[in-house]
Design a protein around this motif. Structure first.
Motif: not given
Ligand code: S3P
Length: 434
Positions: A296-322
């Motif tokens: 399907g389609d993914i729509v992404v829109e700007y908003a001021p971003l806040k910090a996040v912790e990424v410690k789980e489901h690493i295999a599901w986002l490993i290529d997107e970490l950079p």
């Protein structure tokens, strides 16, 4: 070695992109799995990038007939996989090399797999060791753990139960392919589900593969093949990992939005978009169809971003970490990535590549063995070392939208996303240098 200069944007952008590169993981598999049928497979939107074209060339050297039309590839498999008369070149692709180890391990013949200087330095023991234990003769440099790898296939592979210490779709897929040629049913367990294209596609082709969760781990049971599988008839969706560069672009440039058309919405591939959502960006998933995979389609829109912790489901986002690191570098507060040691053995050591380049951009960043901490702020213009890694080059090209960036050694982008720069040019000025 060529470089690009990406110019900072003066205002936001609103874009619909329907030409994101096709999915790399699915394209590799479509080419390889066509060898498991006795009829021609038809693949629409096969990824025309270096990595997957190398895989297609190998499939041809193994005896398949390849016909390439404008939008589709037809692969007619040989009656039996043939022994090639030369080395099989996987280029930069870990997926190509590891999956071919599993596929060829159960085939009569001698096969030598090699690749570029980056691939020859990546760990192959993770597939070579378990394959050796079931009867595949496989050797290589550094005690058989680095390419070139020489494989003498064995048509009588022992049945096995393999518990993988890591969640790796490449390891899992190599062993599933070997299990199809084993003497009896086999199981493969991984600590957490990694991308599951292999299971989905082989089940779609009629293979007897059952997936379940057991004691918190993910288990695949594979029955050996008694007859050729049905051919594939597949339209490959856009690659969510490639699309993610433009998702980050929209999320960090004020007054921007992007609609990414016909992307795989496989849950094991879209976790990074959910992290972006958690950081405050507007993200919407619009499912349109389901064939082997939800798409399907993914729509992404700007908003001021806040910090996040990424410690789980690493295999599901490993290529997107950079790319996510760029969003973290401009988010308010300190973001943390942990449990991501696998980053160290990708196309480059991505912990080092991200940390070193963010430092060049004046970002406060701390390196861990298994991740990093990034204090968000302002990016400064810098010259970036891609380390020959396509995802590092593209991530920092996107950072260039906020403060101009020079990226060195950008040829690697062609391994996965050849039209990346032309798409980036729809947003900002990009010039080439030597
Ligand atoms: C891939 C699996 C992942 C991913 C790679 C592609 C695949 O690697 O990082 O880009 O197509 O199976 P691992 O399985 O080694 O984690």
């Amino acid at each position: 070695m060529s470089r690009i200069y990406v110019k900072k944007m003066q205002k936001g952008f609103k874009l619909t992109i329907d030409s994101i590169a096709s999915d790399k993981s699915i394209s590799h598999r479509a080419a390889m799995f066509s060898l498991l049928s006795d009829k021609a497979s038809t693949i629409q939107n096969f990824l025309e990038a270096e990595d997957t074209l190398n895989t297609l060339a190998i499939v041809e050297k193994l005896g398949a007939k390849i016909e390439r039309g404008r939008e589709h590839v037809t692969i007619t498999p040989p009656k039996q996989i043939q022994e090639p008369d030369n080395v099989l070149d996987c280029g930069n692709s870990g997926t190509g090399m590891r999956l071919f180890c599993g596929l060829l391990g159960g085939v009569k013949g001698f096969f030598v797999l090699s690749g570029d200087k980056y691939l020859r330095n990546r760990p192959m023991a993770r597939v070579a060791k378990p394959l050796r234990s079931i009867g595949v003769k496989i050797d290589g440099r550094e005690e058989g753990s680095k390419a070139p790898l020489a494989i003498r296939g064995n048509t009588k592979l022992k049945a096995f139960d393999y518990q993988s210490p890591i969640s790796s779709a490449q390891v899992k897929s190599a062993l599933i392919l070997a299990a199809l040629r084993a003497e009896d049913s086999c199981t493969i367990t991984e600590p957490e589900l990694s991308r599951d294209h292999t299971e989905r596609m082989l089940k779609g082709m009629g293979a007897d593969i059952k997936s379940s969760y057991q004691d918190g781990a993910y288990k695949v049971e594979v029955s050996p093949l008694h007859a050729p599988l049905k051919p594939l008839d597949i339209t490959i969706p856009a690659d969510p990992s490639s699309a993610f560069f433009f998702a980050v672009a929209a999320a960090i440039v004020p007054n921007s939005s992007v609609r990414l058309v016909n992307v795989s919405l496989n849950p094991t591939r879209i976790e990074a978009y959910k992290v972006l959502q958690k950081m405050g960006a507007q993200v919407e998933f619009i499912k349109k169809e389901d064939r082997y995979e939800p798409i399907g389609d993914i729509v992404v829109e700007y908003a001021p971003l806040k910090a996040v912790e990424v410690k789980e489901h690493i295999a599901w986002l490993i290529d997107e970490l950079p790319a996510l690191a760029i969003a973290m570098a401009v988010a308010k507060g300190k973001s943390i990535v942990k449990n991501a040691k696998e980053l160290r053995v990708k196309e480059s050591d991505r912990i080092k590549s991200v940390v070193e380049n963010l430092k060049r951009c004046g970002v406060e960043v701390e390196e861990f063995e298994d991740g990093y901490a990034i204090r968000g702020g302002k990016l400064q213009e810098a010259t970036i070392n891609s380390f020959g890694d396509h995802r590092i080059a593209m991530s920092f090209a996107i950072a260039g939208l906020l403060s101009s960036m020079e990226i060195e050694d950008v040829e690697c982008i062609a391994t996965s996303f050849p039209n990346f720069i032309s798409l980036l040019r729809q947003i900002t000025e990009v010039s080439y240098g030597d």
